[in-house]
Design an enzyme around this catalytic site. Structure first.
Site, PDB file in Angstrom:
ATOM      1  N   ASP A 236      -5.672  23.794   5.705  1.00  0.00           N
ATOM      2  CA  ASP A 236      -6.805  22.709   5.856  1.00  0.00           C
ATOM      3  C   ASP A 236      -8.032  23.388   6.249  1.00  0.00           C
ATOM      4  O   ASP A 236      -8.220  23.799   7.441  1.00  0.00           O
ATOM      5  CB  ASP A 236      -6.265  21.723   6.673  1.00  0.00           C
ATOM      6  N   GLU A 332      -6.860  22.899  -0.716  1.00  0.00           N
ATOM      7  CA  GLU A 332      -7.182  21.708  -1.201  1.00  0.00           C
ATOM      8  C   GLU A 332      -8.333  22.386  -2.443  1.00  0.00           C
ATOM      9  O   GLU A 332      -9.072  23.152  -2.176  1.00  0.00           O
ATOM     10  CB  GLU A 332      -7.883  20.714  -0.415  1.00  0.00           C
ATOM     11  N   CYS A 385       0.521  10.165   6.578  1.00  0.00           N
ATOM     12  CA  CYS A 385       1.145  10.543   7.888  1.00  0.00           C
ATOM     13  C   CYS A 385       2.286  11.592   7.542  1.00  0.00           C
ATOM     14  O   CYS A 385       2.819  11.279   6.568  1.00  0.00           O
ATOM     15  CB  CYS A 385       1.812   9.235   8.376  1.00  0.00           C
ATOM     16  N   CYS A 388       6.077   9.742   8.399  1.00  0.00           N
ATOM     17  CA  CYS A 388       6.926   8.729   7.670  1.00  0.00           C
ATOM     18  C   CYS A 388       6.488   8.719   6.134  1.00  0.00           C
ATOM     19  O   CYS A 388       6.975   8.131   5.386  1.00  0.00           O
ATOM     20  CB  CYS A 388       6.729   7.537   8.463  1.00  0.00           C
ATOM     21  N   CYS A 404      -0.709   6.827  13.378  1.00  0.00           N
ATOM     22  CA  CYS A 404      -0.053   6.221  12.226  1.00  0.00           C
ATOM     23  C   CYS A 404       0.327   4.639  12.652  1.00  0.00           C
ATOM     24  O   CYS A 404       0.783   4.611  13.752  1.00  0.00           O
ATOM     25  CB  CYS A 404       1.166   6.828  11.686  1.00  0.00           C
ATOM     26  N   CYS A 407       4.701   4.366  12.179  1.00  0.00           N
ATOM     27  CA  CYS A 407       5.550   5.222  13.121  1.00  0.00           C
ATOM     28  C   CYS A 407       5.121   5.474  14.378  1.00  0.00           C
ATOM     29  O   CYS A 407       5.688   5.941  15.151  1.00  0.00           O
ATOM     30  CB  CYS A 407       6.362   6.486  12.543  1.00  0.00           C
ATOM     31  N   ASP A 414      -6.863  17.415  11.372  1.00  0.00           N
ATOM     32  CA  ASP A 414      -6.677  18.566  10.739  1.00  0.00           C
ATOM     33  C   ASP A 414      -5.225  19.078  10.634  1.00  0.00           C
ATOM     34  O   ASP A 414      -4.941  19.789   9.418  1.00  0.00           O
ATOM     35  CB  ASP A 414      -7.567  19.649  11.149  1.00  0.00           C
TER      36      ASP A 414
END
Length: 494
Positions: A236, A332, A385, A388, A404, A407, A414
């Site tokens: 990332d 990405e 997330c 989950c 999140c 959860c 990052d």
């Protein structure tokens, strides 16, 4: 040389010998006569390019003028071909009689003129293919003539005496003779003497006040085994940290951002103010720059060059460390051009070099027969997330900590994105980087994400499971995605 496919990950890697084409670039230290000859060759390439563009487009405008007078298509001026053999044949026919070339064309190597003609043929091919819709990206315009003050000084040699001298400090080029190099050439010389490399061509170029020569070499390269071929890593890219690495084993690493431009910005401002106070060139009145201006401008350019070299060195070291260790790298597809339009982040984004990092990770992975997965531009790596799989509807850039609502996971933004990218490697179906949701045939929507941001209905603050924020469980989200399959926009990871 390289095999591509999902079988590359998890397989026992065996060293294989193959032939690859790569470049070796060295700085030159020419004397005054050699520098004048270099400029003459580059100017000859530009002149040949301009002649080819004018010669081909002249028939286009002639046909357009004749058509305006009502002349039939059969009687119009024939089209002129722009292939390299056709341009070379016509140029050889007129170069001795044309007053633009008759007096000086023999002073330069024929490779200089061939460089310009080859570039013109490539430019017309790109224009034709772009007009037919065969090229990606923005539409390519009609080739235009190159101005002397803007054209890049470059020339390519493909035949003749192209040699690396045995002393490791000189190179020999056609019509230019033996030129001293600013740095030793033993790395390439050793491969040539061992018989594992062969020089295909040499290109000279003037960049940032210095001459360089790049040798295109066909060489033998062994496919080396990476340290952890079965481990995938998500990369990332960012500004606060240049890269956050999260592998499939759960290890997290933060690569600091060197910010080379920020370190030199104070001195760069001082150099720029000094250049602006001195008498520079002005084409409107024909004024030439003063010697003090040229000296200050050289010092400023030298500082720019140093920052660029430091950035290149840092990017190469980062990408090499990643590719030597991991068998699969997930990156990405960032919209760097769009990020540069943000006036608050443009300078830092440009200094980080996101596009160059992705390019180097790709080709260095091919050297080791490893896999590179490119996540789609719309993949919600930051909003998903990593625990989950719940996807947030909104996550502003100013929010640096991911929380999140399902959860309760709290993690650096990052780091969460890097973990999601690492998990994406498991869903990749081919070695080219295509990934999709295995549970939804015909639809490639990892974790239910789409191009459009979901909006909650007014007054509805809870989801089906009664949780706050309108969040849904992963299974419920997949069911809703199947119901909306015909109404949502489908995208793919490539």
């Amino acid at each position: 040389m390289f095999e591509r496919g999902e079988g590359q990950v998890g397989r026992k890697y065996r060293p294989q010998s193959g032939r690859v084409v790569q470049a070796y670039k060295f700085a030159l230290d020419p004397n005054n006569s050699q520098e004048q000859a270099l400029r003459s060759h580059c100017g000859a390439a530009r002149a040949a390019y301009n002649w080819a563009v004018s010669w081909v487009t002249a028939s286009w405008w002639q046909r357009k003028a004749e058509a305006s007078y009502g002349i039939g298509d059969d009687e119009l001026t024939p089209w002129r071909r722009w292939s390299l053999p056709a341009l070379r044949k016509e140029f050889n026919r007129i170069k001795a009689a044309d007053p633009r070339f008759a007096d000086w064309w023999q002073e330069n190597s024929k490779e200089a003129y061939n460089t310009g003609l080859a570039n013109a043929a490539t430019a017309f091919d790109n224009y034709s293919r772009s007009k037919q819709g065969k090229c990606k990206g923005p539409r390519v315009g009609i080739p235009r003539r190159k101005a002397k003050r803007k054209a890049r000084l470059t020339c390519r040699f493909t035949i003749g005496i192209i040699r690396i001298e045995s002393d490791g400090r000189h190179v020999t080029l056609p019509r230019l003779g033996t030129v001293r190099t600013h740095e030793p050439t033993f790395k390439l010389l050793a491969r040539i003497q061992a018989g594992t490399a062969r020089v295909l061509s040499a290109t000279v170029r003037h960049e940032r006040g210095r001459w360089f020569v790049s040798f295109q070499v066909e060489t033998a390269r062994e496919i080396t085994r990476v340290l952890r071929p079965d481990v995938a890593v998500g990369v990332d890219l960012g500004i606060k940290h240049l890269a956050v690495l999260a592998d499939s084993t759960g290890e997290i690493r933060y690569e600091p951002n060197p910010k080379h431009l920020d370190g030199a910005l104070k001195l760069l401002r001082f150099q720029s103010r000094r250049v602006s106070r001195r008498q520079g060139p002005d084409r409107r009145v024909g004024r030439k720059p003063s010697e003090r201006w040229e000296k200050a401008n050289r010092e400023r350019n030298k500082l720019h060059y140093r920052v660029a070299n430091l950035r290149t060195d840092a990017v190469h070291k980062l990408t090499t460390r990643v590719r030597v260790e991991y068998g699969t790298v997930v990156v990405e597809d960032l919209n760097v051009a769009g990020m540069l339009r943000n006036e608050r982040l443009a300078r830092r984004v440009a200094d980080a070099g996101f596009g160059e990092i992705r390019r180097q990770l790709t080709y260095k992975g091919q050297r080791n027969a490893c896999r590179t997965v490119v996540a789609d531009r719309w993949y919600p790596s930051s909003k998903t997330c990593s625990g989950c799989g719940a996807v947030k509807a909104k996550l502003p850039l100013r929010v640096r900590v991911f929380t999140c609502d399902v959860c309760g996971l709290v993690m650096d933004r990052d780091e969460n994105a890097a973990r999601n990218l690492a998990a994406l490697a498991a869903t990749c179906t081919t070695g080219t980087g295509a990934a999709g949701d295995q549970d939804m045939p015909g639809v490639s929507k990892p974790r239910g994400a789409d191009h459009k941001t979901r909006h909650q209905r007014p007054g509805r603050n809870t989801g089906r499971d009664g949780r706050a924020g309108g969040a849904t469980l992963p299974g419920q989200r997949q069911e809703e995605a199947r119901d909306r399959r015909q109404d949502t926009e489908v995208f793919t990871l490539w």
